[in-house]
Design a protein around this motif. Structure first.
Motif, mmCIF file in Angstrom:
data_model
loop_
_atom_site.group_PDB
_atom_site.id
_atom_site.type_symbol
_atom_site.label_atom_id
_atom_site.label_comp_id
_atom_site.label_asym_id
_atom_site.label_seq_id
_atom_site.Cartn_x
_atom_site.Cartn_y
_atom_site.Cartn_z
ATOM 1 N N GLN A 61 38.542 33.936 46.588
ATOM 2 C CA GLN A 61 39.107 34.911 45.645
ATOM 3 C C GLN A 61 38.015 35.503 44.755
ATOM 4 O OE1 GLN A 61 42.919 33.763 43.628
ATOM 5 N NE2 GLN A 61 42.481 31.849 44.680
ATOM 6 N N GLU A 64 35.921 37.796 46.852
ATOM 7 C CA GLU A 64 36.710 38.959 47.244
ATOM 8 C C GLU A 64 36.914 39.935 46.080
ATOM 9 O OE1 GLU A 64 40.411 38.924 50.123
ATOM 10 O OE2 GLU A 64 40.964 38.213 48.143
ATOM 11 N N ARG A 65 36.963 39.392 44.886
ATOM 12 C CA ARG A 65 37.230 40.205 43.706
ATOM 13 C C ARG A 65 36.275 39.785 42.610
ATOM 14 N NH1 ARG A 65 43.502 40.090 42.949
ATOM 15 N NH2 ARG A 65 43.048 42.056 41.974
ATOM 16 N N ARG A 66 36.410 40.340 41.461
ATOM 17 C CA ARG A 66 35.586 39.923 40.334
ATOM 18 C C ARG A 66 36.086 38.597 39.779
ATOM 19 N NH1 ARG A 66 35.200 45.646 37.714
ATOM 20 N NH2 ARG A 66 33.520 46.448 38.999
ATOM 21 N N SER A 68 37.439 36.055 37.249
ATOM 22 C CA SER A 68 38.312 36.216 36.083
ATOM 23 C C SER A 68 38.858 34.851 35.676
ATOM 24 C CB SER A 68 39.466 37.178 36.385
ATOM 25 O OG SER A 68 40.433 36.558 37.182
ATOM 26 N N PHE A 71 41.305 33.139 38.021
ATOM 27 C CA PHE A 71 40.773 32.371 39.137
ATOM 28 C C PHE A 71 40.134 31.073 38.657
ATOM 29 C CE2 PHE A 71 40.024 36.822 40.877
ATOM 30 C CZ PHE A 71 41.265 36.875 41.474
ATOM 31 N N SER A 136 45.501 37.958 46.328
ATOM 32 C CA SER A 136 44.242 38.708 46.368
ATOM 33 C C SER A 136 44.111 39.493 47.668
ATOM 34 C CB SER A 136 43.043 37.767 46.236
ATOM 35 O OG SER A 136 42.973 37.232 44.955
ATOM 36 N N GLU A 139 46.463 42.451 47.522
ATOM 37 C CA GLU A 139 46.011 43.540 46.650
ATOM 38 C C GLU A 139 44.805 44.269 47.226
ATOM 39 O OE1 GLU A 139 45.470 41.580 42.896
ATOM 40 O OE2 GLU A 139 47.627 41.609 42.451
ATOM 41 N N VAL A 140 43.867 43.544 47.822
ATOM 42 C CA VAL A 140 42.666 44.167 48.386
ATOM 43 C C VAL A 140 43.001 44.973 49.638
ATOM 44 C CG1 VAL A 140 40.462 43.666 49.524
ATOM 45 C CG2 VAL A 140 41.036 42.522 47.387
ATOM 46 N N SER A 141 43.903 44.427 50.472
ATOM 47 C CA SER A 141 44.245 45.105 51.724
ATOM 48 C C SER A 141 45.363 46.132 51.571
ATOM 49 C CB SER A 141 44.657 44.077 52.778
ATOM 50 O OG SER A 141 45.878 43.460 52.419
ATOM 51 N N HIS A 142 46.013 46.148 50.401
ATOM 52 C CA HIS A 142 47.143 47.042 50.133
ATOM 53 C C HIS A 142 48.292 46.822 51.124
ATOM 54 C CE1 HIS A 142 44.558 49.051 47.276
ATOM 55 N NE2 HIS A 142 43.654 49.210 48.226
#
Length: 163
Positions: A61, A64-66, A68, A71, A136, A139-142
């Motif tokens: 996670q 994959e994302r920033r 936070s 996480f 995650s 949200e990333v893959s929509h």
């Protein structure tokens, strides 16, 4: 304070359900298949294997994302959850059950899992690393969460078959 009580109660009921599922010898939830298989094949306990996989899910996670706080809070959750799994596995002894009792224990375990998740959601504190990773990915893959969750569960089962 009520949220913390709901969450902690839910986590304990969920772990009781997971423990009953494993003790029934009829299977485990899709998200538990890989940690269960790994714990059966190596020196790790089921709880320790859960900790390892949950920390891996948190790391994915973060990559994959920033990074936070959302996480970061999943890290202590991973340890607490894993320790609870081992505690309940120790507390409730394994025993030989006939098929009817196994089915009853499995149904009780599934019911506990559902009730535990309900209370954890009602507490609304920290997502489990499994659900956090699936969210995650969603949200990333929509893609819809439900599709990502099904794909994740299938990938866990397929990974278990490979192991």
């Amino acid at each position: 304070m009520k949220r913390y009580i709901y969450y902690f109660l839910g986590m304990n009921i969920l772990v009781l359900g997971i423990t009953c599922n494993t003790l029934s010898n009829l299977g485990v939830g899709a998200f538990s298949t890989l940690p269960f298989a790994v714990s059966s094949l190596c020196f790790l306990t089921f709880g320790q294997a859960n900790i390892a996989f949950y920390l891996l899910f948190v790391l994915i996670q973060i990559i994959e994302r920033r990074i936070s706080m959302k996480f970061i809070l999943e890290i202590p959750f991973s340890f607490i959850f894993g320790f609870l799994v081992d505690f309940y596995q120790y507390l409730i002894p394994s025993m030989d059950l006939n098929i009817y009792t196994q089915i009853i224990v499995l149904l009780f375990g599934n019911t506990c899992c559902a009730i535990g998740v309900y209370f954890m959601l009602k507490g609304d504190l920290i997502m489990t690393p499994v659900d956090g990773l699936v969210l995650s990915i969603s949200e990333v893959s929509h893609k819809p969460y439900s599709i990502c969750k099904n794909c994740f569960d299938i990938s866990m089962i397929l990974s278990t078959v490979v192991v």
